[in-house]
Design a protein around this motif. Sequence first.
Motif, PDB file in Angstrom:
ATOM      1  N   GLY A 113      -7.955   3.372   6.342  1.00  0.00           N
ATOM      2  CA  GLY A 113      -8.774   4.319   7.096  1.00  0.00           C
ATOM      3  C   GLY A 113      -8.200   4.599   8.475  1.00  0.00           C
ATOM      4  N   GLN A 114      -7.767   3.528   9.150  1.00  0.00           N
ATOM      5  CA  GLN A 114      -7.218   3.712  10.501  1.00  0.00           C
ATOM      6  C   GLN A 114      -5.925   4.526  10.468  1.00  0.00           C
ATOM      7  OE1 GLN A 114      -9.860   2.807  11.241  1.00  0.00           O
ATOM      8  NE2 GLN A 114     -10.245   0.687  11.804  1.00  0.00           N
ATOM      9  N   GLY A 115      -5.168   4.426   9.383  1.00  0.00           N
ATOM     10  CA  GLY A 115      -3.916   5.161   9.259  1.00  0.00           C
ATOM     11  C   GLY A 115      -4.083   6.666   9.175  1.00  0.00           C
ATOM     12  N   THR A 116      -5.302   7.125   8.861  1.00  0.00           N
ATOM     13  CA  THR A 116      -5.507   8.572   8.697  1.00  0.00           C
ATOM     14  C   THR A 116      -5.406   9.334  10.018  1.00  0.00           C
ATOM     15  OG1 THR A 116      -7.931   8.354   8.844  1.00  0.00           O
ATOM     16  CG2 THR A 116      -6.938   8.266   6.630  1.00  0.00           C
ATOM     17  N   ALA A 117      -5.616   8.662  11.154  1.00  0.00           N
ATOM     18  CA  ALA A 117      -5.463   9.342  12.455  1.00  0.00           C
ATOM     19  C   ALA A 117      -4.006   9.771  12.641  1.00  0.00           C
ATOM     20  CB  ALA A 117      -5.897   8.426  13.597  1.00  0.00           C
ATOM     21  N   LEU A 138       2.128   2.546   8.433  1.00  0.00           N
ATOM     22  CA  LEU A 138       2.204   3.033   7.054  1.00  0.00           C
ATOM     23  C   LEU A 138       2.275   4.556   7.028  1.00  0.00           C
ATOM     24  CD1 LEU A 138      -0.411   0.730   5.261  1.00  0.00           C
ATOM     25  CD2 LEU A 138       2.062   0.752   4.832  1.00  0.00           C
ATOM     26  N   ALA A 139       1.404   5.198   7.803  1.00  0.00           N
ATOM     27  CA  ALA A 139       1.376   6.667   7.844  1.00  0.00           C
ATOM     28  C   ALA A 139       2.691   7.232   8.387  1.00  0.00           C
ATOM     29  CB  ALA A 139       0.201   7.150   8.697  1.00  0.00           C
ATOM     30  N   ALA A 140       3.228   6.612   9.441  1.00  0.00           N
ATOM     31  CA  ALA A 140       4.496   7.073  10.021  1.00  0.00           C
ATOM     32  C   ALA A 140       5.637   6.925   9.012  1.00  0.00           C
ATOM     33  CB  ALA A 140       4.801   6.295  11.297  1.00  0.00           C
ATOM     34  N   HIS A 141       5.598   5.837   8.254  1.00  0.00           N
ATOM     35  CA  HIS A 141       6.640   5.579   7.250  1.00  0.00           C
ATOM     36  C   HIS A 141       6.594   6.610   6.123  1.00  0.00           C
ATOM     37  CE1 HIS A 141       9.232   3.411   4.461  1.00  0.00           C
ATOM     38  NE2 HIS A 141       8.267   3.435   3.566  1.00  0.00           N
ATOM     39  N   TYR A 142       5.389   6.903   5.638  1.00  0.00           N
ATOM     40  CA  TYR A 142       5.244   7.786   4.466  1.00  0.00           C
ATOM     41  C   TYR A 142       5.230   9.277   4.811  1.00  0.00           C
ATOM     42  CZ  TYR A 142       4.258   3.703   1.547  1.00  0.00           C
ATOM     43  OH  TYR A 142       4.355   2.517   0.863  1.00  0.00           O
ATOM     44  N   PHE A 143       4.749   9.631   6.007  1.00  0.00           N
ATOM     45  CA  PHE A 143       4.555  11.046   6.320  1.00  0.00           C
ATOM     46  C   PHE A 143       5.441  11.546   7.465  1.00  0.00           C
ATOM     47  CE2 PHE A 143       0.653   9.489   4.370  1.00  0.00           C
ATOM     48  CZ  PHE A 143       0.486  10.400   3.338  1.00  0.00           C
ATOM     49  N   GLY A 144       6.099  10.632   8.177  1.00  0.00           N
ATOM     50  CA  GLY A 144       6.990  11.041   9.259  1.00  0.00           C
ATOM     51  C   GLY A 144       8.406  11.261   8.765  1.00  0.00           C
ATOM     52  N   LYS A 145       9.242  11.772   9.657  1.00  0.00           N
ATOM     53  CA  LYS A 145      10.672  11.952   9.354  1.00  0.00           C
ATOM     54  C   LYS A 145      11.432  10.985  10.256  1.00  0.00           C
ATOM     55  CE  LYS A 145       9.806  16.815   8.328  1.00  0.00           C
ATOM     56  NZ  LYS A 145       9.842  18.182   8.899  1.00  0.00           N
ATOM     57  N   ASP A 146      11.698   9.803   9.733  1.00  0.00           N
ATOM     58  CA  ASP A 146      12.321   8.742  10.530  1.00  0.00           C
ATOM     59  C   ASP A 146      11.523   8.511  11.816  1.00  0.00           C
ATOM     60  OD1 ASP A 146      14.180   6.743  11.050  1.00  0.00           O
ATOM     61  OD2 ASP A 146      15.482   8.072  12.201  1.00  0.00           O
ATOM     62  N   CYS A 147      10.200   8.444  11.663  1.00  0.00           N
ATOM     63  CA  CYS A 147       9.287   8.239  12.797  1.00  0.00           C
ATOM     64  C   CYS A 147       9.015   6.738  12.964  1.00  0.00           C
ATOM     65  CB  CYS A 147       7.979   8.987  12.547  1.00  0.00           C
ATOM     66  SG  CYS A 147       6.764   8.793  13.859  1.00  0.00           S
ATOM     67  N   LYS A 148       9.326   6.224  14.132  1.00  0.00           N
ATOM     68  CA  LYS A 148       9.144   4.788  14.399  1.00  0.00           C
ATOM     69  C   LYS A 148       7.772   4.524  15.011  1.00  0.00           C
ATOM     70  CE  LYS A 148      13.993   3.463  15.081  1.00  0.00           C
ATOM     71  NZ  LYS A 148      14.670   4.723  14.701  1.00  0.00           N
ATOM     72  N   MET A 170       0.848  -1.197   0.000  1.00  0.00           N
ATOM     73  CA  MET A 170       0.000   0.000   0.000  1.00  0.00           C
ATOM     74  C   MET A 170       0.882   1.246   0.000  1.00  0.00           C
ATOM     75  SD  MET A 170      -3.290  -0.855   2.390  1.00  0.00           S
ATOM     76  CE  MET A 170      -2.777  -2.167   3.466  1.00  0.00           C
ATOM     77  N   ASP A 171       0.660   2.112  -0.959  1.00  0.00           N
ATOM     78  CA  ASP A 171       1.566   3.254  -1.105  1.00  0.00           C
ATOM     79  C   ASP A 171       0.984   4.544  -0.506  1.00  0.00           C
ATOM     80  OD1 ASP A 171      -0.262   4.260  -2.944  1.00  0.00           O
ATOM     81  OD2 ASP A 171       0.862   3.570  -4.681  1.00  0.00           O
ATOM     82  N   LYS A 172       1.804   5.576  -0.541  1.00  0.00           N
ATOM     83  CA  LYS A 172       1.471   6.863   0.059  1.00  0.00           C
ATOM     84  C   LYS A 172       0.200   7.462  -0.541  1.00  0.00           C
ATOM     85  CE  LYS A 172       3.778  11.271   1.083  1.00  0.00           C
ATOM     86  NZ  LYS A 172       5.056  12.009   0.970  1.00  0.00           N
ATOM     87  N   GLN A 173       0.056   7.350  -1.860  1.00  0.00           N
ATOM     88  CA  GLN A 173      -1.094   7.950  -2.526  1.00  0.00           C
ATOM     89  C   GLN A 173      -2.420   7.335  -2.065  1.00  0.00           C
ATOM     90  OE1 GLN A 173      -0.770  10.718  -4.490  1.00  0.00           O
ATOM     91  NE2 GLN A 173      -3.003  10.808  -4.266  1.00  0.00           N
ATOM     92  N   LEU A 174      -2.401   6.030  -1.773  1.00  0.00           N
ATOM     93  CA  LEU A 174      -3.623   5.373  -1.287  1.00  0.00           C
ATOM     94  C   LEU A 174      -4.081   5.977   0.040  1.00  0.00           C
ATOM     95  CD1 LEU A 174      -2.963   1.585  -2.074  1.00  0.00           C
ATOM     96  CD2 LEU A 174      -4.618   3.097  -3.188  1.00  0.00           C
ATOM     97  N   LEU A 175      -3.131   6.313   0.903  1.00  0.00           N
ATOM     98  CA  LEU A 175      -3.463   6.958   2.181  1.00  0.00           C
ATOM     99  C   LEU A 175      -4.010   8.369   1.961  1.00  0.00           C
ATOM    100  CD1 LEU A 175      -0.512   5.806   4.464  1.00  0.00           C
ATOM    101  CD2 LEU A 175      -2.921   5.683   5.114  1.00  0.00           C
TER     102      LEU A 175
END
Length: 311
Positions: free
Chosen positions: A153-157, A186-196, A1-6
Amino acid sequence: MDKQLLIDCHERIKPFVHNTPVLTSSQINTFVGAELYFKCENFQKMGAFKMRGAANAILQLSQAQKENGVVTHSSGNFAQALSLAAKNLGVKAYIVMPNSAPQVKKDAVRGYGGIVLECEPTLEARERESKRIQDEFGATFIHPSNDDQVILGQGTACMELLAFHPDLNYVVTPVGGGGLIAGTALAAHYFGKDCKTIGGEPMEVDDAYRSMISGKIETNTSINTIADGLKTQLGDRNFPIILKYVDEIIRVSEEEIVAAMRLIWERLKIVCEPSSAVALAAIIRDKEKFKNRKVGIIISGGNVDLSRLPF
């Protein structure tokens, strides 16, 4: 699942969910030794993050599927989430619930427009009744956590949390069925800055902790935990995401869960359910890891039985 899907998912569900507030407490920060940012999904429609996944899953159905309705088996927050999301979208929702589920939960589902069908309190009975509804009415089955559209959907939070605080070092969530932590990772990976991404899990139901070690989905023999929303297990759709993107799962005791829940009630002045407190309990248990870090916490829900508070 890629960034655009989120990104697409977030745009799709915006009209149907709340962008919930982010709270902080200087006293909790001092106690933990870190900057904590609580994403308050207890203020979400129907009181939990599950509204996000339910709305997205229904919105992704074809018109023909919508006309035949949706079905799930759940006695918890997803039962209410699917019922309300379906009602708002003009879709029938059939909710298979164990006959042992508290009357207050059955009433809540009916209040949100769900059609309750009771069955014996076993997974086999739940699945059999769900299959009957699919066959008889042509309803589409939507799993509470093991469904790609639910996970997105859950990743949007977490997406919304990172939009406020893009420099978080960690995001911590409770782990039950795996939908929330998979979407968050997924959200942390695509939208964070080295966010674990880190999960919190009760010791009494530590299947996700053991699954991360063994590399295969483990089950629980005990479900003896106050965190009633975390008694479910991981699935084949969310587990590969968890294996790839989740850094660690921290186990906590029942006493630690209650203490963290009490701290949230006392210091943030908000109602959260025991399952939500597991994430804070994990941070408190492993303070050294989070020391001087910026940490996001998903407060997963606030649907608590006020007559059975643990304090």
